[in-house]
Design an enzyme around this catalytic site. Structure first.
Site, PDB file in Angstrom:
ATOM      1  N   ARG A 146       0.828  -1.213   0.000  1.00  0.00           N
ATOM      2  CA  ARG A 146       0.000   0.000   0.000  1.00  0.00           C
ATOM      3  C   ARG A 146       0.858   1.256   0.000  1.00  0.00           C
ATOM      4  O   ARG A 146       0.535   2.244  -0.670  1.00  0.00           O
ATOM      5  CB  ARG A 146      -0.947  -0.010   1.196  1.00  0.00           C
ATOM      6  CG  ARG A 146      -1.959   1.115   1.172  1.00  0.00           C
ATOM      7  CD  ARG A 146      -3.037   0.930   2.211  1.00  0.00           C
ATOM      8  NE  ARG A 146      -2.513   0.977   3.576  1.00  0.00           N
ATOM      9  CZ  ARG A 146      -3.257   0.801   4.667  1.00  0.00           C
ATOM     10  NH1 ARG A 146      -4.562   0.561   4.538  1.00  0.00           N
ATOM     11  NH2 ARG A 146      -2.712   0.862   5.867  1.00  0.00           N
ATOM     12  N   LYS A 249      -3.031   6.423   1.310  1.00  0.00           N
ATOM     13  CA  LYS A 249      -2.785   6.829   2.697  1.00  0.00           C
ATOM     14  C   LYS A 249      -1.778   7.978   2.706  1.00  0.00           C
ATOM     15  O   LYS A 249      -0.663   7.874   3.234  1.00  0.00           O
ATOM     16  CB  LYS A 249      -2.300   5.645   3.522  1.00  0.00           C
ATOM     17  CG  LYS A 249      -2.533   5.813   5.025  1.00  0.00           C
ATOM     18  CD  LYS A 249      -2.324   4.509   5.756  1.00  0.00           C
ATOM     19  CE  LYS A 249      -2.538   4.670   7.260  1.00  0.00           C
ATOM     20  NZ  LYS A 249      -3.942   4.986   7.596  1.00  0.00           N
ATOM     21  N   GLU A 285     -16.502   6.176   4.320  1.00  0.00           N
ATOM     22  CA  GLU A 285     -15.775   5.663   5.476  1.00  0.00           C
ATOM     23  C   GLU A 285     -15.781   6.682   6.594  1.00  0.00           C
ATOM     24  O   GLU A 285     -16.203   7.829   6.426  1.00  0.00           O
ATOM     25  CB  GLU A 285     -14.347   5.259   5.116  1.00  0.00           C
ATOM     26  CG  GLU A 285     -13.439   6.356   4.632  1.00  0.00           C
ATOM     27  CD  GLU A 285     -12.025   5.828   4.365  1.00  0.00           C
ATOM     28  OE1 GLU A 285     -11.221   5.812   5.315  1.00  0.00           O
ATOM     29  OE2 GLU A 285     -11.740   5.445   3.218  1.00  0.00           O
TER      30      GLU A 285
END
Length: 404
Positions: A146, A249, A285
């Site tokens: 990620r 992220k 989210e």
């Protein structure tokens, strides 16, 4: 005689140097850990006996003993670990081998790219004690992947997976004293990649820094790990938009949520749920975690469409829920569907699995569980995940990575 005894001890307790480290006893009988530069090993869990010895030596001989009140752990830097890993990248040499240093400031110029244009991605991970006494990580390869995807999105050089995992493992071993006893918390780890080189015009940084630091932590929410949280649906601000950065992220994704999060907390909500930017109809989210809703034996979670972070815990819970007989669907979840659900819960590295006590939308509050009582499915999946992570249950997926 004492010298002969010391030499005998050194011969008995010295490990092969080709492993990159050795443990020896001094003439005063004190254990010392020594290291030499060595090629990085292949990505695999290290030999259990060797790593345990390294952990023991590191904890008992190479740094001061630490005192942490394991029963009063919060989620913060009150018990920050003493050592951090730092590696530097340059276009001439690529990533260097990195090294462990005392936790402290990272030097950079005011013109550093990250301070002006925000070129930075990070990860969140945990090291825990297992039931067998080992210290373990959970799916570190997924965090490495990620971060690499985030680096590509922000035009940064990716940290190779092998180096990423080794850096995290080295940080854990150096800070073994900060891993709480099983059931008391974890050593939270923060791998951070940033454009540290100076630049004036908009462009990629000329040099980069990769660091890993950690802290002993307990529950993310102040109410406690299994205490249900109250959420409110945000109707004005959006966390992400199609074609944007929601699935990365990136550091810049998080501070913009503070204005809504702080306002929600002033009204006694733990956090906010964001809606899609197109229609203001579908859940996306929470500020720092993914969301699931359950109706009967069907569990739904918003699909990964580029605006939602591909959480490691999210993916793990999806697979575990299917293993436990649930029909798990990754699809759009409307606010109406959530308000009519039997149960709602959130997932993330920091929150693990957290039951939602209530969801408020346009003044209407929908309560899902009795006050202070976790939802049945959230509790079931929390136990399944944490028991797997700590070796109290079988790991059919091979997710647990033994550090030492």
């Amino acid at each position: 005689l004492r010298c002969r005894q010391a030499r005998t001890l050194e011969r008995l307790f010295t490990l092969p140097k080709k492993r990159g480290c050795w443990v020896a006893f001094t003439s005063q009988g004190k254990m010392q850990l020594q290291q030499k530069t060595a090629a990085r090993p292949t990505l695999r869990p290290a030999c259990s006996k060797t790593r345990k010895l390294r952990c023991l030596a590191s904890a008992q001989a190479t740094r001061p003993q630490v005192t942490v009140d394991w029963d009063k752990l919060g989620f913060g830097l009150q018990d920050v670990a003493q050592s951090m890993y730092v590696s530097e990248w340059s276009p001439e040499s690529g990533w260097d081998k990195g090294q462990l240093k005392p936790y402290g400031p990272i030097q950079m110029m005011p013109s550093a790219q990250v301070l002006n244009y925000g070129q930075s991605v990070f990860e969140g991970m945990k090291a825990q004690h297992s039931a067998s006494g080992d210290i373990v990580l959970f799916r570190p390869d997924r965090n490495a992947a990620r971060m690499a995807a985030g680096a590509a999105r922000l035009s940064m050089p990716a940290v190779p997976e092998e180096q990423f995992v080794q850096a995290v493992a080295d940080t854990v071993r150096a800070n073994a004293d900060y891993v709480p006893p099983i059931g008391k918390g974890s050593l939270y780890l923060r791998p951070l990649l940033l454009g540290s080189g100076p630049i004036l015009g908009l462009g990629p940084a000329p040099t980069y820094t990769f660091t890993v630091f950690g802290a002993a932590v307990g529950s993310y929410f102040k109410s406690g790990q299994l205490t249900p949280i109250d959420l409110i649906v945000e109707e004005h601000f959006h966390r992400a938009a199609p074609g944007g950065m929601g699935g990365t992220k990136a550091a810049g994704n998080y501070s913009p949520v503070l204005v809504t999060q702080l306002e929600a907390k002033r009204h006694n909500y733990a956090d906010v749920v964001y809606l899609d930017a197109k229609t203001d109809t579908y859940l996306e989210e929470v500020s720092s975690c993914n969301i699931f809703v359950r109706k009967g034996k069907t569990i739904k979670t918003p699909a990964l469409s580029g605006t939602i972070l591909p959480g490691v815990t999210r993916d793990s819970i999806i697979q575990l829920a299917r293993l436990h007989g649930y029909d798990v669907q990754e699809d759009k979840v409307s606010v109406t569907e959530a308000m009519e659900a039997d149960e709602v819960f959130t997932t993330g590295t920091a929150v693990v699995v957290c039951s939602v006590g209530s969801l408020t939308y346009r003044g209407e509050k929908r309560a899902y569980v009795a006050e202070g009582q976790a939802g049945s499915t959230a509790l079931e999946l929390y136990n399944a995940l944490t028991q797997l992570q700590t070796g109290q249950a079988e790991d059919p997926f091979g997710w647990v990575y033994k550090v030492c």
